[in-house]
Design a protein around this motif. Structure first.
Motif, short mmCIF file in Angstrom:
data_model
loop_
_atom_site.label_atom_id
_atom_site.label_comp_id
_atom_site.label_asym_id
_atom_site.label_seq_id
_atom_site.Cartn_x
_atom_site.Cartn_y
_atom_site.Cartn_z
N GLY A 94 0.80 -1.22 0.00
CA GLY A 94 0.00 0.00 0.00
C GLY A 94 0.83 1.27 0.00
O GLY A 94 0.44 2.27 -0.59
N ASP A 95 2.00 1.21 0.64
CA ASP A 95 2.79 2.43 0.86
C ASP A 95 4.01 2.59 -0.04
O ASP A 95 4.50 3.69 -0.23
CB ASP A 95 3.28 2.49 2.31
CG ASP A 95 2.15 2.55 3.31
OD1 ASP A 95 1.04 2.97 2.94
OD2 ASP A 95 2.38 2.17 4.48
N ASP A 96 4.55 1.48 -0.54
CA ASP A 96 5.83 1.53 -1.25
C ASP A 96 5.63 1.14 -2.71
O ASP A 96 5.45 -0.04 -3.03
CB ASP A 96 6.82 0.59 -0.57
CG ASP A 96 8.24 0.75 -1.08
OD1 ASP A 96 8.42 1.05 -2.29
OD2 ASP A 96 9.18 0.54 -0.29
N VAL A 97 5.68 2.12 -3.59
CA VAL A 97 5.42 1.86 -5.01
C VAL A 97 6.48 0.95 -5.61
O VAL A 97 6.19 0.20 -6.55
CB VAL A 97 5.28 3.18 -5.80
CG1 VAL A 97 6.61 3.90 -5.93
CG2 VAL A 97 4.67 2.94 -7.16
N VAL A 98 7.68 0.96 -5.09
CA VAL A 98 8.73 0.08 -5.62
C VAL A 98 8.39 -1.37 -5.33
O VAL A 98 8.52 -2.24 -6.21
CB VAL A 98 10.12 0.47 -5.07
CG1 VAL A 98 11.18 -0.53 -5.49
CG2 VAL A 98 10.51 1.88 -5.53
N VAL A 99 7.94 -1.66 -4.13
CA VAL A 99 7.53 -3.04 -3.79
C VAL A 99 6.33 -3.44 -4.64
O VAL A 99 6.30 -4.54 -5.20
CB VAL A 99 7.24 -3.18 -2.28
CG1 VAL A 99 6.61 -4.53 -1.97
CG2 VAL A 99 8.51 -2.98 -1.48
N ARG A 100 5.36 -2.56 -4.73
CA ARG A 100 4.17 -2.85 -5.55
C ARG A 100 4.57 -3.14 -6.99
O ARG A 100 4.15 -4.12 -7.60
CB ARG A 100 3.19 -1.69 -5.46
CG ARG A 100 1.82 -1.99 -5.99
CD ARG A 100 0.77 -0.96 -5.57
NE ARG A 100 1.13 0.42 -5.76
CZ ARG A 100 1.46 1.27 -4.78
NH1 ARG A 100 1.50 0.88 -3.54
NH2 ARG A 100 1.77 2.53 -5.06
N ALA A 101 5.44 -2.31 -7.55
CA ALA A 101 5.90 -2.51 -8.93
C ALA A 101 6.70 -3.79 -9.06
O ALA A 101 6.63 -4.48 -10.09
CB ALA A 101 6.73 -1.31 -9.39
N GLY A 102 7.47 -4.15 -8.04
CA GLY A 102 8.22 -5.40 -8.08
C GLY A 102 7.32 -6.61 -8.25
O GLY A 102 7.60 -7.52 -9.03
N PHE A 103 6.20 -6.60 -7.53
CA PHE A 103 5.23 -7.70 -7.68
C PHE A 103 4.52 -7.63 -9.02
O PHE A 103 4.27 -8.65 -9.65
CB PHE A 103 4.23 -7.70 -6.51
CG PHE A 103 4.75 -8.37 -5.28
CD1 PHE A 103 4.75 -9.75 -5.17
CD2 PHE A 103 5.27 -7.63 -4.25
CE1 PHE A 103 5.25 -10.39 -4.05
CE2 PHE A 103 5.78 -8.24 -3.10
CZ PHE A 103 5.76 -9.62 -3.00
N VAL A 104 4.19 -6.42 -9.46
CA VAL A 104 3.53 -6.26 -10.77
C VAL A 104 4.44 -6.78 -11.88
O VAL A 104 3.99 -7.53 -12.76
CB VAL A 104 3.16 -4.77 -11.00
CG1 VAL A 104 2.79 -4.52 -12.45
CG2 VAL A 104 2.02 -4.35 -10.08
N LEU A 105 5.70 -6.39 -11.84
CA LEU A 105 6.64 -6.82 -12.89
C LEU A 105 6.83 -8.33 -12.90
O LEU A 105 6.94 -8.94 -13.97
CB LEU A 105 7.99 -6.12 -12.71
CG LEU A 105 8.02 -4.66 -13.10
CD1 LEU A 105 9.28 -3.98 -12.57
CD2 LEU A 105 7.92 -4.49 -14.61
N GLY A 106 6.86 -8.95 -11.73
CA GLY A 106 7.03 -10.39 -11.66
C GLY A 106 5.89 -11.17 -12.28
O GLY A 106 6.07 -12.29 -12.76
N ALA A 107 4.70 -10.56 -12.29
CA ALA A 107 3.53 -11.23 -12.85
C ALA A 107 3.20 -10.76 -14.27
O ALA A 107 2.27 -11.26 -14.89
CB ALA A 107 2.32 -10.98 -11.95
N ASP A 108 3.97 -9.80 -14.78
CA ASP A 108 3.70 -9.21 -16.09
C ASP A 108 4.27 -10.10 -17.20
O ASP A 108 5.48 -10.30 -17.27
CB ASP A 108 4.33 -7.81 -16.16
CG ASP A 108 3.85 -6.99 -17.34
OD1 ASP A 108 3.64 -7.58 -18.43
OD2 ASP A 108 3.71 -5.77 -17.17
N LEU A 109 3.41 -10.63 -18.03
CA LEU A 109 3.83 -11.54 -19.10
C LEU A 109 4.70 -10.85 -20.15
O LEU A 109 5.46 -11.50 -20.86
CB LEU A 109 2.62 -12.18 -19.76
CG LEU A 109 1.77 -13.06 -18.85
CD1 LEU A 109 0.56 -13.58 -19.60
CD2 LEU A 109 2.58 -14.21 -18.27
N ALA A 110 4.62 -9.53 -20.25
CA ALA A 110 5.42 -8.80 -21.22
C ALA A 110 6.87 -8.60 -20.75
O ALA A 110 7.72 -8.18 -21.52
CB ALA A 110 4.78 -7.43 -21.50
N HIS A 111 7.12 -8.90 -19.49
CA HIS A 111 8.44 -8.69 -18.91
C HIS A 111 9.01 -10.03 -18.44
O HIS A 111 8.33 -10.78 -17.74
CB HIS A 111 8.34 -7.73 -17.72
CG HIS A 111 9.59 -7.62 -16.91
ND1 HIS A 111 10.76 -7.11 -17.41
CD2 HIS A 111 9.85 -7.96 -15.64
CE1 HIS A 111 11.69 -7.13 -16.47
NE2 HIS A 111 11.15 -7.65 -15.39
#
Length: 197
Positions: A94-111
């Protein structure tokens, strides 16, 4: 020394801007131009520090891993440590966009993630639950890997349910989730403990 400090600030600004753009748009849609604009630097300055979008994604994921490792402390009751770490993770999402993005990137099929933060979180949950099983803290017949998948889905999946956003109450949502999960995975004697953070 001043140039080094300025370069470090620029790199930090680029990593944070990249995290914001990746978290909002995903890897495929995110552009170097959008990231450099968000960071307040020219695309040339971005390329001076990073080879491109892939390098920025790696930097975001590596930073996210560092932060998440800090909440996966060992010692004491492994089941209690796991529960506490899930609250810390939800707060970070909720508070740390870097952590949130880390999880998003790990699940992103384009990456193609080299880090896969979600898999690392699952492995740590499996290790914690394996330790809990060996300590007799899990209910009989509960496989640690299955319980870990459930924990990962419940914690990281909260980002999809939007209790992390404005007006959301992620800790309360997580408490409700644990009130359902713990009776199914914890040994009867451990269920008498107050688990919620």
């Amino acid at each position: 020394m001043v140039k080094q400090e300025r370069a470090a600030r620029t790199r930090e600004s680029l990593v944070r801007a990249a995290a914001e753009v990746f978290a909002e748009e995903g890897f495929a849609v995110a552009s170097v131009a959008a990231i450099s604009e968000r960071a307040g630097v020219t695309p040339g300055a971005l390329h001076f520090h990073f080879d491109g979008k892939d390098a920025l994604a790696r930097a975001v994921e590596e930073r996210a891993v560092e932060v998440v490792r800090g909440i996966t402390g060992a010692g004491g009751d492994p089941l209690r440590a796991l529960v506490g770490s899930t609250y810390a993770l939800v707060a970070l999402l909720g508070d740390d966009v870097v952590v949130r993005a880390g999880f998003v990137l790990g699940a992103d099929l384009a990456h193609r993630s080299r880090v896969d933060l979600r898999a690392q979180w699952r492995r740590w949950a499996e290790e914690s639950l394996g330790s809990a099983a060996r300590a007799g803290l899990l209910a009989e017949g509960v496989p640690a890997p299955d319980a870990a998948r459930l924990v990962v889905a419940a914690t990281v999946g909260l980002e999809d349910l939007d209790p992390l956003g404005p007006g959301g109450d992620a800790p309360h949502a997580l408490t409700r989730i644990w009130s359902v999960i713990l009776p199914g995975i914890a040994a009867p004697r451990t269920q008498e403990t107050d688990w919620m953070v």
